[in-house]
Design a protein around this motif. Sequence first.
Motif, PDB file in Angstrom:
ATOM      1  N   TYR A 180      37.924  62.641  89.365  1.00  0.00           N
ATOM      2  CA  TYR A 180      36.615  62.517  90.014  1.00  0.00           C
ATOM      3  C   TYR A 180      35.972  61.235  89.523  1.00  0.00           C
ATOM      4  CZ  TYR A 180      37.130  67.582  90.769  1.00  0.00           C
ATOM      5  OH  TYR A 180      37.575  68.823  91.133  1.00  0.00           O
ATOM      6  N   THR A 181      35.495  60.397  90.439  1.00  0.00           N
ATOM      7  CA  THR A 181      34.692  59.234  90.063  1.00  0.00           C
ATOM      8  C   THR A 181      33.346  59.320  90.777  1.00  0.00           C
ATOM      9  OG1 THR A 181      36.682  57.851  89.769  1.00  0.00           O
ATOM     10  CG2 THR A 181      34.591  56.712  89.964  1.00  0.00           C
ATOM     11  N   PHE A 182      32.287  59.150  90.028  1.00  0.00           N
ATOM     12  CA  PHE A 182      30.923  59.088  90.580  1.00  0.00           C
ATOM     13  C   PHE A 182      30.316  57.745  90.191  1.00  0.00           C
ATOM     14  CE2 PHE A 182      31.736  63.567  89.894  1.00  0.00           C
ATOM     15  CZ  PHE A 182      31.132  64.225  90.961  1.00  0.00           C
TER      16      PHE A 182
ATOM     17  N   VAL B  30      25.244  63.334  92.691  1.00  0.00           N
ATOM     18  CA  VAL B  30      24.587  64.636  92.833  1.00  0.00           C
ATOM     19  C   VAL B  30      24.778  65.418  91.530  1.00  0.00           C
ATOM     20  CG1 VAL B  30      24.571  66.826  94.093  1.00  0.00           C
ATOM     21  CG2 VAL B  30      24.909  64.658  95.326  1.00  0.00           C
ATOM     22  N   GLU B  31      23.666  65.742  90.881  1.00  0.00           N
ATOM     23  CA  GLU B  31      23.698  66.380  89.556  1.00  0.00           C
ATOM     24  C   GLU B  31      24.523  67.664  89.553  1.00  0.00           C
ATOM     25  OE1 GLU B  31      23.353  66.057  85.751  1.00  0.00           O
ATOM     26  OE2 GLU B  31      22.371  64.559  87.018  1.00  0.00           O
ATOM     27  N   SER B  32      24.379  68.476  90.589  1.00  0.00           N
ATOM     28  CA  SER B  32      25.096  69.763  90.610  1.00  0.00           C
ATOM     29  C   SER B  32      26.602  69.552  90.746  1.00  0.00           C
ATOM     30  CB  SER B  32      24.584  70.640  91.744  1.00  0.00           C
ATOM     31  OG  SER B  32      24.768  69.973  92.984  1.00  0.00           O
ATOM     32  N   ALA B  33      27.000  68.466  91.413  1.00  0.00           N
ATOM     33  CA  ALA B  33      28.428  68.154  91.517  1.00  0.00           C
ATOM     34  C   ALA B  33      28.968  67.725  90.159  1.00  0.00           C
ATOM     35  CB  ALA B  33      28.658  67.052  92.551  1.00  0.00           C
ATOM     36  N   LEU B  34      28.204  66.869  89.443  1.00  0.00           N
ATOM     37  CA  LEU B  34      28.604  66.472  88.088  1.00  0.00           C
ATOM     38  C   LEU B  34      28.784  67.699  87.213  1.00  0.00           C
ATOM     39  CD1 LEU B  34      26.198  63.478  87.216  1.00  0.00           C
ATOM     40  CD2 LEU B  34      28.649  63.358  87.589  1.00  0.00           C
ATOM     41  N   GLU B  35      27.827  68.630  87.308  1.00  0.00           N
ATOM     42  CA  GLU B  35      27.886  69.821  86.454  1.00  0.00           C
ATOM     43  C   GLU B  35      29.087  70.695  86.797  1.00  0.00           C
ATOM     44  OE1 GLU B  35      26.549  70.569  83.653  1.00  0.00           O
ATOM     45  OE2 GLU B  35      25.583  68.613  83.803  1.00  0.00           O
TER      46      GLU B  35
ATOM     47  N   LYS C 243      35.381  73.578  86.806  1.00  0.00           N
ATOM     48  CA  LYS C 243      35.595  74.399  88.003  1.00  0.00           C
ATOM     49  C   LYS C 243      36.539  73.762  89.016  1.00  0.00           C
ATOM     50  CE  LYS C 243      31.172  76.844  87.992  1.00  0.00           C
ATOM     51  NZ  LYS C 243      29.759  76.528  88.232  1.00  0.00           N
ATOM     52  N   ASN C 244      36.897  72.488  88.821  1.00  0.00           N
ATOM     53  CA  ASN C 244      37.756  71.773  89.772  1.00  0.00           C
ATOM     54  C   ASN C 244      37.294  71.907  91.206  1.00  0.00           C
ATOM     55  OD1 ASN C 244      39.790  70.393  88.324  1.00  0.00           O
ATOM     56  ND2 ASN C 244      40.643  72.376  87.747  1.00  0.00           N
ATOM     57  N   PRO C 245      36.027  71.607  91.484  1.00  0.00           N
ATOM     58  CA  PRO C 245      35.524  71.780  92.850  1.00  0.00           C
ATOM     59  C   PRO C 245      36.158  70.795  93.824  1.00  0.00           C
ATOM     60  CG  PRO C 245      33.947  70.521  91.545  1.00  0.00           C
ATOM     61  CD  PRO C 245      35.018  70.982  90.595  1.00  0.00           C
ATOM     62  N   GLU C 246      36.309  71.219  95.072  1.00  0.00           N
ATOM     63  CA  GLU C 246      36.673  70.278  96.150  1.00  0.00           C
ATOM     64  C   GLU C 246      35.364  69.760  96.700  1.00  0.00           C
ATOM     65  OE1 GLU C 246      39.686  69.966  98.317  1.00  0.00           O
ATOM     66  OE2 GLU C 246      41.052  71.288  97.218  1.00  0.00           O
ATOM     67  N   LEU C 247      35.101  68.477  96.569  1.00  0.00           N
ATOM     68  CA  LEU C 247      33.799  67.936  96.936  1.00  0.00           C
ATOM     69  C   LEU C 247      33.911  67.027  98.147  1.00  0.00           C
ATOM     70  CD1 LEU C 247      32.662  67.070  93.316  1.00  0.00           C
ATOM     71  CD2 LEU C 247      31.727  68.904  94.741  1.00  0.00           C
ATOM     72  N   THR C 248      33.062  67.258  99.139  1.00  0.00           N
ATOM     73  CA  THR C 248      32.986  66.341 100.273  1.00  0.00           C
ATOM     74  C   THR C 248      32.222  65.102  99.850  1.00  0.00           C
ATOM     75  OG1 THR C 248      30.891  67.238 101.035  1.00  0.00           O
ATOM     76  CG2 THR C 248      32.888  68.297 101.867  1.00  0.00           C
ATOM     77  N   THR C 249      32.309  64.071 100.672  1.00  0.00           N
ATOM     78  CA  THR C 249      31.540  62.851 100.439  1.00  0.00           C
ATOM     79  C   THR C 249      30.061  63.183 100.243  1.00  0.00           C
ATOM     80  OG1 THR C 249      33.111  61.594 101.724  1.00  0.00           O
ATOM     81  CG2 THR C 249      30.924  60.650 101.520  1.00  0.00           C
TER      82      THR C 249
END
Lengths: 328, 328
Positions: A145-147, A176-181, A187-193
């Motif tokens: 993950y890169t932010f 997005v703070e909640s995505a970072l968390e 949790k290895n979330p699948e994150l959309t753009t």
Amino acid sequence: MKTRIGILGYGNLGRGTEIAVSAADDMELAAVFTRRDPSSVKVLTEGVPVVNVNEIEEWTDKIDVLVLCGGSATDLPVQTPMYAKLFNVIDSFDTHARIPEHFAAVDAAAKESGKVAMISVGWDPGLFSLNRVYANAILPDGNDYTFWGKGVSQGHSDAIRRIKGVKNAKQYTIPVESALEAVRSGKNPELTTREKHLRECFVVLADGADAAQVEKEIKEMPNYFADYDTTVHFISEEELLTKHAGMAHGGFVFRTGKTGVNKENTHIIEYSLKLDSNPEFTTSVIIAYARAVKRMSDEGMKGCKTVFDVPPAYLCSQSGDELRAHFL
Amino acid sequence: MKTRIGILGYGNLGRGTEIAVSAADDMELAAVFTRRDPSSVKVLTEGVPVVNVNEIEEWTDKIDVLVLCGGSATDLPVQTPMYAKLFNVIDSFDTHARIPEHFAAVDAAAKESGKVAMISVGWDPGLFSLNRVYANAILPDGNDYTFWGKGVSQGHSDAIRRIKGVKNAKQYTIPVESALEAVRSGKNPELTTREKHLRECFVVLADGADAAQVEKEIKEMPNYFADYDTTVHFISEEELLTKHAGMAHGGFVFRTGKTGVNKENTHIIEYSLKLDSNPEFTTSVIIAYARAVKRMSDEGMKGCKTVFDVPPAYLCSQSGDELRAHFL
């Protein structure tokens, strides 16, 4: 003897390079080269000549590493191969998709001249790339993950400025703070753009422009904004210049991976940067790698190099003994 | 052809190494060497021989890299120089103060035999050391902070176990959250030992032991506990074995530095690890570097190396082209 640095191009990166050289005990600034009238360029370091780039060939034996401070869109694809024929060079080429072709052109030039040419040095590409490589080698079974941000995206700001009715604009990319968390918790979330970054725009309208129309055009712009939650603020030019002139930036690189007989153990590697000045930090990275360029060249290496090719010790002025005693 | 790995010593690190090898497409486990009766050692990988260490010399042409999984106190200072005479080797020697002398002994042995011997590979020393070196090279004007935990410290647990009246014990090192936040905010705090880490002890008393006396001895123990805020919990052996058997660990490395004409800009570099299994992560790092050891040896290098000497690309099975295309 100190490593003699030349700077080509005296904008934000050129000034940052000059500051980074002044902070390094083992380096000195030999000259600044410019396409402008040299008499119009005032540098910070006393006694350093400003030279028209047309005279750069006279400096081949007075400079150890030439730092190319041009832009990635049009300057560096031409300059880096060209000057790698004359000097050891280093650039911050950051168009990720075009790195392979840039590498090939620079490598051919540097191999012919026998020089070392480093490309894509900075923090992304650069330190973030390093962290991706180390973490992938260590945790082969995992996710990256890169932010980026919070920081101004030059490309997105430019895209807004091209809209009819826009006089000036700055665009902040915000993770997005909640995505970072969610990533940080393993949790290895699948994150959309849309779930990864917000885009916040500060826009100065031209006289008589239609604010609603401008906002619509920004928010619907494909690739740049349509896939994001975008907010648009209309402000005065004075406010833009006083409150949004900063060059802070930063970001996060994560790798989460699993090990164990049944992949029962999770490991999280996080690397982050919080930078008051994007150009000054970028050039601090460049100057550390300029030290490595000099050393690689002294050892007889040649051709194009990236951060992946350089032993970490080569960035340091200390000896191997000192590094092992104090940092290992 | 796959890189053939040998393991010497089959405890937590040996098992972790075996798991990491099984996760690497380009490696295979050739043999496990033990000081115990080989018939008493059961390994996870089918078909891999367990061999008494006395027969290790018969394996010199069947192993590319020997991973030394002994302890730093007494095993590695002897084993690493000894086996560097026969094999390319890698260890996780982690007694920071004794690294220079370990390096000298291993370097002499490996130079004589023409082998590559890597020492002190893991996360600290290892990845944390790398981050200290990169960050110091980039931000010469700044401060370093390293925090460990939350995780079990073997040395501190052992120190408690040596107290009269203690049957068993585990000690957790815990970074102080407010100290982390102060560093992360760029305040450059001066932190005492007490302000950086807490120590939490879980102790099983021997029959008839005096709890108050044991607690006093722990809290007043010089170097280990006296300079820290230490809490002591007395629990049953069953609770210790069920609730405190985990091997989670982690930590943080920060560098905060300044740039600018008047040092007006602050930059914060943070690297952190959150690990479910300290030995499995450590050996994942070791196996990535074992790949580099093989490559350095194939290129004709010899002598002792540390993480500072290894180009990041050498940790990866991918080609330079692939790395530049996907990670830069």
